[in-house]
Design an enzyme around this catalytic site. Structure first.
Site, PDB file in Angstrom:
ATOM      1  N   LYS A  74       0.883  -1.169   0.000  1.00  0.00           N
ATOM      2  CA  LYS A  74       0.000   0.000   0.000  1.00  0.00           C
ATOM      3  C   LYS A  74       0.919   1.216   0.000  1.00  0.00           C
ATOM      4  O   LYS A  74       1.287   1.751   1.049  1.00  0.00           O
ATOM      5  CB  LYS A  74      -0.910  -0.040   1.234  1.00  0.00           C
TER       6      LYS A  74
HETATM    7  N1  PMP Z   1      -7.789  -2.071  -2.563  1.00  0.00           N
HETATM    8  C1  PMP Z   1      -7.208  -0.851  -2.553  1.00  0.00           C
HETATM    9  C2  PMP Z   1      -6.500  -0.387  -3.760  1.00  0.00           C
HETATM   10  C3  PMP Z   1      -7.294  -0.066  -1.404  1.00  0.00           C
HETATM   11  O1  PMP Z   1      -6.736   1.152  -1.384  1.00  0.00           O
HETATM   12  C4  PMP Z   1      -7.989  -0.550  -0.269  1.00  0.00           C
HETATM   13  C5  PMP Z   1      -8.107   0.297   0.952  1.00  0.00           C
HETATM   14  N2  PMP Z   1      -7.019   0.159   1.799  1.00  0.00           N
HETATM   15  C6  PMP Z   1      -8.562  -1.819  -0.334  1.00  0.00           C
HETATM   16  C7  PMP Z   1      -8.438  -2.559  -1.499  1.00  0.00           C
HETATM   17  C8  PMP Z   1      -9.260  -2.413   0.858  1.00  0.00           C
HETATM   18  O2  PMP Z   1      -8.321  -2.734   1.833  1.00  0.00           O
HETATM   19  P1  PMP Z   1      -8.699  -2.736   3.381  1.00  0.00           P
HETATM   20  O3  PMP Z   1      -9.911  -3.567   3.522  1.00  0.00           O
HETATM   21  O4  PMP Z   1      -7.521  -3.330   4.043  1.00  0.00           O
HETATM   22  O5  PMP Z   1      -8.950  -1.329   3.781  1.00  0.00           O
END
Ligand code: PMP
Length: 303
Positions: free
Chosen positions: A156
């Site tokens: 991320k």
């Molecule tokens: N995909 C992307 C590209 C994201 O930015 C996020 C948000 N963090 C998610 C999926 C969902 O991840 P999470 O459930 O860990 O927030």
């Protein structure tokens, strides 16, 4: 926008306005940051940060991929989250830890100091007022996600979100609530900032992490809850047209929570509103994060 009073910045709690950085910081030019999106929910036992340890773990994993040395321990970063929610007096909030290459070199491979911040602010439904109940109209983006072994989707990182911005901005410009991206294979990947689930004949289908998506913590939470409810889970490559054929469709993420999708590319999904499986999972999710159901896995981290 109303800003909160306090922010954690390089080991100290500071007034929001004092958490500044230089315009020549490496991350600003090259996207060399890693971050998280985390939520704190009010519960009958006080505010609790949902799956804080897992978010901190993913922050350090993203940093490892990009060789960003975070000069704090995971415990210190997790504690910074609790501290900044407490200091701002919030009961419900979104949290944003970020670690980035700061000022100290202009070359791509420069080993600059790494700055770390944990911010928090009030945030309602990410995709807009009422969307958790009514759902959104989505479109498949003309922009694809990055190919494997180009920009790692498993991190991320700030730079990844140029892709997300193209997808999200195109969708909004065209009048849609959110965009869905295809992977470089042409198969489904994920939303601009959300993972994707389809309900087909009562089973939950989701795209595999090999489809250039972030291994979402909400995705994992919902798969865990679904498994316990006896809902079958199928993680597989999904061609685009199954978006039009499925019985129900929803997006999930820490920010987006569980957002039903009522249409894609102008085609109505199911009855054009949140379906029964979506609603069941959405309720189970909110019961869990709000402490209305038993936290059997220690996912609520009380501040
Ligand atoms: N995909 C992307 C590209 C994201 O930015 C996020 C948000 N963090 C998610 C999926 C969902 O991840 P999470 O459930 O860990 O927030």
């Amino acid at each position: 926008m109303d800003y909160p009073q306090w922010i954690w910045h390089n080991g100290q709690v500071k007034p929001w306005a004092e958490a500044t950085t230089h315009v020549m910081s490496h991350a600003l030019h090259y996207g060399s940051s890693v971050f998280e999106g985390v939520r704190c929910y009010d519960t009958p036992h006080g505010p609790a940060i949902f799956r804080l340890e897992d978010h901190t773990k993913r922050l350090f994993a993203s940093a490892r991929i990009h060789e960003i040395e975070i000069p704090y321990t995971p415990e210190q970063i997790s504690e910074a989250h609790r501290e900044i929610v407490r200091r701002n007096g919030f009961r419900e909030a979104y949290l944003r830890p970020i670690a980035f290459r700061g000022l100290g070199g202009f070359g791509l491979s420069a080993d600059t100091p790494v700055d770390v911040s944990v911010a928090t602010w009030k945030m309602g439904a990410y995709l807009g007022e009422g969307v958790l109940e009514q759902g959104i109209d989505a479109c498949v983006s003309s922009w694809q996600r990055f190919a494997p072994n180009t920009i790692p989707a498993g991190a991320k990182a700030g730079g990844n979100y140029l892709s997300g911005q193209l997808v999200a901005r195109e969708a909004r410009r065209l009048g849609f609530g959110e965009g869905i991206a295809l992977a470089s294979t042409g198969l489904l990947s994920e939303g601009a900032g959300e993972n994707l689930f389809l309900v087909i004949d009562g089973a939950l289908h989701t795209t595999p992490i090999s489809a250039a998506l972030l291994n979402g913590i909400t995705r994992n939470t919902l798969m865990t809850l679904a498994r316990e409810m006896g809902i079958d889970i199928v993680e597989r490559d999904i061609p685009r047209e199954y978006l039009y054929l499925c019985d129900e469709l929803f997006m999930c993420g820490t920010a987006a929570e569980v957002t039903p999708i009522r249409s894609v590319d102008g085609r109505t999904i199911g009855a054009g509103k949140a379906g029964p499986v979506t609603l069941k999972l959405q309720k189970a999710y909110f019961d869990l994060v709000h402490g209305a159901s038993a936290d059997t896995r220690g996912w609520l981290d009380f501040i």
